[in-house]
Every structure is written in C-alpha cells, then in structure tokens.
Enzyme design. Sequence first.
Site, PDB file in Angstrom:
ATOM      1  N   CYS A 160     -28.473   0.313 -28.719  1.00 20.78           N
ATOM      2  CA  CYS A 160     -27.344  -0.445 -29.255  1.00 20.78           C
ATOM      3  C   CYS A 160     -25.990   0.232 -29.055  1.00 20.78           C
ATOM      4  CB  CYS A 160     -27.582  -0.787 -30.729  1.00 20.78           C
ATOM      5  SG  CYS A 160     -26.475  -2.111 -31.264  1.00 20.78           S
ATOM      6  N   GLU A 180     -26.064   2.526 -41.075  1.00 17.81           N
ATOM      7  CA  GLU A 180     -26.895   3.378 -40.201  1.00 17.81           C
ATOM      8  C   GLU A 180     -26.680   4.854 -40.498  1.00 17.81           C
ATOM      9  OE1 GLU A 180     -27.912   2.351 -36.156  1.00 17.81           O
ATOM     10  OE2 GLU A 180     -26.624   0.586 -36.330  1.00 17.81           O
ATOM     11  N   GLU A 226     -33.725  -3.376 -30.523  1.00 22.05           N
ATOM     12  CA  GLU A 226     -33.610  -2.311 -31.539  1.00 22.05           C
ATOM     13  C   GLU A 226     -34.161  -2.835 -32.874  1.00 22.05           C
ATOM     14  OE1 GLU A 226     -29.629  -1.986 -33.187  1.00 22.05           O
ATOM     15  OE2 GLU A 226     -29.775   0.204 -33.281  1.00 22.05           O
ATOM     16  N   ASN A 278     -33.536   6.102 -36.095  1.00 24.09           N
ATOM     17  CA  ASN A 278     -33.527   4.796 -35.430  1.00 24.09           C
ATOM     18  C   ASN A 278     -34.066   5.068 -34.020  1.00 24.09           C
ATOM     19  OD1 ASN A 278     -32.970   2.334 -34.268  1.00 24.09           O
ATOM     20  ND2 ASN A 278     -30.904   2.176 -35.121  1.00 24.09           N
ATOM     21  N   ASN A 284     -28.712  -4.736 -32.060  1.00 24.26           N
ATOM     22  CA  ASN A 284     -28.416  -5.704 -33.129  1.00 24.26           C
ATOM     23  C   ASN A 284     -26.906  -5.627 -33.307  1.00 24.26           C
ATOM     24  OD1 ASN A 284     -31.098  -6.415 -35.005  1.00 24.26           O
ATOM     25  ND2 ASN A 284     -31.270  -4.457 -33.940  1.00 24.26           N
ATOM     26  N   LYS A 311     -31.863   7.449 -31.753  1.00 22.74           N
ATOM     27  CA  LYS A 311     -30.467   7.034 -31.556  1.00 22.74           C
ATOM     28  C   LYS A 311     -29.472   8.137 -31.919  1.00 22.74           C
ATOM     29  CE  LYS A 311     -27.513   3.043 -32.726  1.00 22.74           C
ATOM     30  NZ  LYS A 311     -27.550   1.752 -33.450  1.00 22.74           N
TER      31      LYS A 311
HETATM   32  N1  CDV Z   1     -26.775  -1.628 -34.259  1.00 18.23           N
HETATM   33  C1  CDV Z   1     -25.613  -1.220 -33.743  1.00 18.23           C
HETATM   34  O1  CDV Z   1     -25.500  -0.100 -33.280  1.00 18.23           O
HETATM   35  N2  CDV Z   1     -24.588  -2.105 -33.768  1.00 18.23           N
HETATM   36  C2  CDV Z   1     -23.260  -1.793 -33.317  1.00 18.23           C
HETATM   37  C3  CDV Z   1     -22.252  -2.570 -34.116  1.00 18.23           C
HETATM   38  C4  CDV Z   1     -22.006  -1.943 -35.429  1.00 18.23           C
HETATM   39  C5  CDV Z   1     -20.926  -2.688 -33.440  1.00 18.23           C
HETATM   40  C6  CDV Z   1     -23.072  -2.122 -31.844  1.00 18.23           C
HETATM   41  O2  CDV Z   1     -22.503  -1.275 -31.147  1.00 18.23           O
HETATM   42  O3  CDV Z   1     -23.416  -3.209 -31.400  1.00 18.23           O
END
Ligand code: CDV
Length: 319
Positions: free
Chosen positions: A175, A149, A53, A113, A200, A130
Amino acid sequence: MSETGKNKRRIGLAVAQMGPVHLADTRERVVGRLVEMLREAHGRGAELVVFPELALTTFFPRYWMSDEEARQRFFETAMPNPQVQPLFDAARELGVGFYLGYAELTPEGVPFNTAILVDKAGTIVGKYRKIHLPGHDDHKPDAPFQHLEKKFFNVGDEPFGVWDALGARIGMCLCNDRRWPETWRMMSLQSAELVVLGYNTPSHNIHWPEPVHLRMHHHLITLQASAYQNCVWAAAAAKCGSEDGHHMIGGSVIVAPTGEIAAQTVTEDDEVIAVNVDLDLAETFRRNVFDFARHRRPEHYSLITERVGPGAPLPRKPV
Ligand code: CDV
C-alpha cells in the site's frame, strides 16, 4: 529478446481485486471469495495471483479500539491456519502461487502489517512486513474515521527484499510503500522484475479536504512512473468499495515496465484481471536509459540515507 515472442520468459500474472469486507464477515467467507478468484485466475492462465493488503479482514485501522481487542479480532497468529488453509490447498491443487496481505502477530507478540509470497506447491517462500506505515497512533475524535496503522503495527523489521519464485525475481511491498521512490529502488537494485502489492486506500483523506479524484490519480501515476523508472512490472490489488460505509478506491492494475497500464479493473467488487507477462520486456530499458551501472551516481545521493527529511537532518535510529 526474441522478436517472435516464442522464446520470451513469461509468467501468467493475475490481480484479484476484492470488494468490501465488512466487520460481520467471517474469515471462512472471505477465504471462500479468495479461493473462487484463485480458480478463476487459474482458468485464465495465471501462475501467480496478487491479493490485497489485509485481505482477510475489513480495513480495521479505521476503528479506534485497544491493541488487545484489535489483536483478538483481526490478527493471525499462524500462517497458514485452519481458516486460511483452503486457500493454500487450492494453490497446491491448481499449481498457482499467490501474494496475500494480512495482520500478523508473531509468536513473540509483535504486530506487523504483512504480505507473504506462496509458491505453486502452497509453500510460503517470502515474507514482507510493511515499512512505510501511514496515519497516526492517537485518537482523533473529530476525524470521520481513524487511520491507526502507527498504533496497531510495528514498522517492518527487514529491508525491502526480492525473491526468486515462480520463474521470476519478485519484490513485495504494501500500500503506502508504493508512493515512496525508495521502495522501488531498493527492489530494482536487487534486480526485481516484478513488484507485487496490495492496498486499502480510503477515498477520503482525514488530514485535508483532498479532491477524491486525486486519490486515483496519485495511485496510478505512482505505479506507472515507478514501474518505468525501475524497469519492473507492477501488479497492485485493491480492497475497495464501501466497507460498512467507509469507501476505498478500486483501480487495481497490472503495469508494464514501459509505464503503460496493461490491465485495470472496472468495478469496485471482487474482480480478476490477468496478463501474460513478458519478463524480458524491461531488458531494453535496463541496457539503455536505466543502465544503473553506467548512469547512477550514488556518490551524489548520500542525503537519501543520511536525512529523514529537510526538517529532520539527523539520522534516525534504526528500528
Ligand atoms: N493502507 C494504506 O497504507 N493506505 C494509505 C492511505 C492512508 C493514503 C495509502 O497510501 O493508500
């Protein structure tokens, strides 16, 4: 399904984990790292390479700044663009597809995103924006870092999709989406065989003193349970290590529909893992324990789309 393995449908699948990208790193330098890993993955038999990501930049939602500044510094207004073109050129030259996450600013000025799926000809064949944006949109002065975000991105404007590409049915998410059962079910109901995602994940939770080991634990159990319950392969690519002092977990994996981890990274740096994936492995689950047509009972699941949560029973307006 063949007993010998000779007639199985297979795809050479690689995950290209990235070590940190610092604020001072240029797009050219980052894309050079991606191309290097694409070449390594190709040498190891990969036909599809999964990158993280927001792969082209540092994980900038950790920094408070104006929307305008974020857009200037971290968003792509076209894809491909001259800085990223070498990755598309390498994909076409080698005949390798890839998944890539980046910050997208549309021609209308809408920020997402985003992840794209690129085929062996270097053509974008799928795009996902996203849906489950974590974090907050306000400045939290007492937090060790921000997770903005909800400030910098709009919620994705299309439901979860699945694309026929590279000889497989491929679903995409990003993510935080991986933690939500709805994400996976939406894709398995469209006959996904493989779900690809980048992440991430900061090692520290700014909302409560979460023990660090739980971050990896929840990441892995989510992927393993979701792959099994939805009869899919899952490939998850981290951007990890310490970005300008902000640490994020590694643990990039390829998970089989059995729920077993087929490959996992061992570093917090640029690292390629690869598996020759049997796309028919899930067939036995699809025909038996998870034969959706025989066993699912959607007439008893209506609350899933009627309620956001127990404290929010009214339907949320479509975004
Ligand atoms: N980039 C993300 O979506 N990170 C989230 C963090 C905030 C918990 C994740 O679910 O990994």
